[in-house]
Design an enzyme around this catalytic site. Structure first.
Site, short mmCIF file in Angstrom:
data_model
loop_
_atom_site.label_atom_id
_atom_site.label_comp_id
_atom_site.label_asym_id
_atom_site.label_seq_id
_atom_site.Cartn_x
_atom_site.Cartn_y
_atom_site.Cartn_z
N GLY A 4 0.82 -1.20 0.00
CA GLY A 4 0.00 0.00 0.00
C GLY A 4 0.86 1.25 0.00
N SER A 6 1.78 3.25 -2.40
CA SER A 6 1.61 4.24 -3.47
C SER A 6 0.73 5.42 -3.07
CB SER A 6 1.00 3.57 -4.71
OG SER A 6 -0.31 3.10 -4.43
N SER A 7 0.19 5.40 -1.85
CA SER A 7 -0.68 6.49 -1.42
C SER A 7 -0.78 6.51 0.10
CB SER A 7 -2.08 6.35 -2.04
OG SER A 7 -2.70 5.16 -1.57
N GLY A 8 -1.37 7.59 0.60
CA GLY A 8 -1.69 7.68 2.02
C GLY A 8 -0.53 7.52 2.97
N ARG A 29 -1.35 -2.14 -6.29
CA ARG A 29 -1.93 -2.75 -7.50
C ARG A 29 -1.77 -1.88 -8.74
NH1 ARG A 29 -7.38 -3.50 -7.81
NH2 ARG A 29 -7.71 -1.91 -6.21
N ASP A 57 -0.95 -7.84 -6.19
CA ASP A 57 -2.26 -8.01 -5.58
C ASP A 57 -2.06 -8.74 -4.25
OD1 ASP A 57 -4.81 -8.62 -4.78
OD2 ASP A 57 -5.38 -9.69 -6.60
N SER A 135 -3.18 -1.36 11.64
CA SER A 135 -4.58 -1.71 11.88
C SER A 135 -5.40 -0.44 11.72
CB SER A 135 -4.73 -2.34 13.27
OG SER A 135 -6.07 -2.69 13.52
N TYR A 149 -15.42 -3.44 8.13
CA TYR A 149 -14.06 -2.91 8.22
C TYR A 149 -13.44 -3.19 9.58
CZ TYR A 149 -10.32 0.59 8.39
OH TYR A 149 -9.11 1.23 8.54
N LYS A 153 -10.04 -5.42 10.71
CA LYS A 153 -8.91 -4.82 11.41
C LYS A 153 -8.69 -5.45 12.79
CE LYS A 153 -7.30 -1.82 8.45
NZ LYS A 153 -5.91 -1.90 7.94
#
Length: 234
Positions: A4, A6-8, A29, A57, A135, A149, A153
């Site tokens: 993850g 690529s962002s945030g 992805r 993925d 988390s 969600y 988590k």
């Protein structure tokens, strides 16, 4: 290695880690988003470190293992694995589709589990490593609108608690992060689906900047902390 990335929060972590002279591999992805993220990460370089991106993925165990094998062939066993890949889709239980529950578990839980399975044997053999699982505040205390969600988590939380005990004798440190709402593209998307009650609850909490969250994660990992709660006064 950051899933993850690529962002945030994942991207913010990558940018700050290269500033600290760490080589970084980001996994996600979307290839175009990965390319843009890698370009941004490279603007933060302060030394000649390696940066690489790879389309993966995380819900596919075979795909994950192949990707990590390629990374290990090139760079060796990673010193740190940060599992930042995740998705959220709020909604009231009565309206929630079974496929939405499955999607939350596939990305948030299995997308954390599979990368760990890929790196742990090498870390055990080397007798060192750090695993950081991101988390959520909803994985610590769940709220209205997050039956799917939050449950996924909480699964990450349970996995991490047991993993910490099992890997400690092998010199591997494990951390878990419980960030509150963070100002990311994912949050903007989530807000489209939040029930009104969920929005009212969320509005009580402080909204954090990804860079601030990333800084606290790095500080916590450097100090060997297991429980990292960005914004908590320590």
């Amino acid at each position: 290695v950051i899933t993850g990335g690529s962002s945030g929060i994942g991207l913010a972590l990558a940018c700050q880690l290269v500033e600290l002279s760490a080589s970084v591999a980001i996994l996600a992805r979307r290839e175009e988003q990965l390319e843009n993220a890698l370009a941004e990460i490279n603007t933060h370089k302060k030394s000649e470190v390696e940066t690489v991106s790879m389309s993966v993925d995380v819900t596919d165990p075979v795909h994950v293992m192949l990707a990590f094998n390629k990374l290990e062939d090139r760079f060796g066993v990673p010193d740190i694995l940060i599992n930042s890949a995740g998705v959220a889709r709020p909604g009231e239980f009565i309206n929630y589709e079974i496929e939405q529950f499955r999607r939350m578990m596939d990305v948030n839980y299995y997308g954390t589990l599979f990368p760990i399975q890929a790196v742990v044997p090498g870390m055990i053999k080397r007798k060192s490593g750090n695993i950081v699982n991101i988390s959520s505040g909803a994985g610590f205390i769940n709220i209205y609108g997050y039956t799917g969600y939050g449950a996924s988590k909480f699964a990450v939380t349970g996995l991490t608690e047991a993993l910490r005990m099992e890997l400690a004798p092998h010199g591997i440190k494990v951390s878990i992060v419980f960030p509150s709402d963070t100002d990311t593209a994912q949050l903007v998307e989530d807000n489209q689906y939040k029930p009104q009650i969920t929005k009212e609850i969320a509005n009580v909490a402080q909204l954090f900047d990804p860079a601030t969250v990333a800084k606290e994660i790095i500080k916590g990992v450097a100090r060997g902390k297991y429980l990292i709660i960005p914004g908590k006064i320590n």
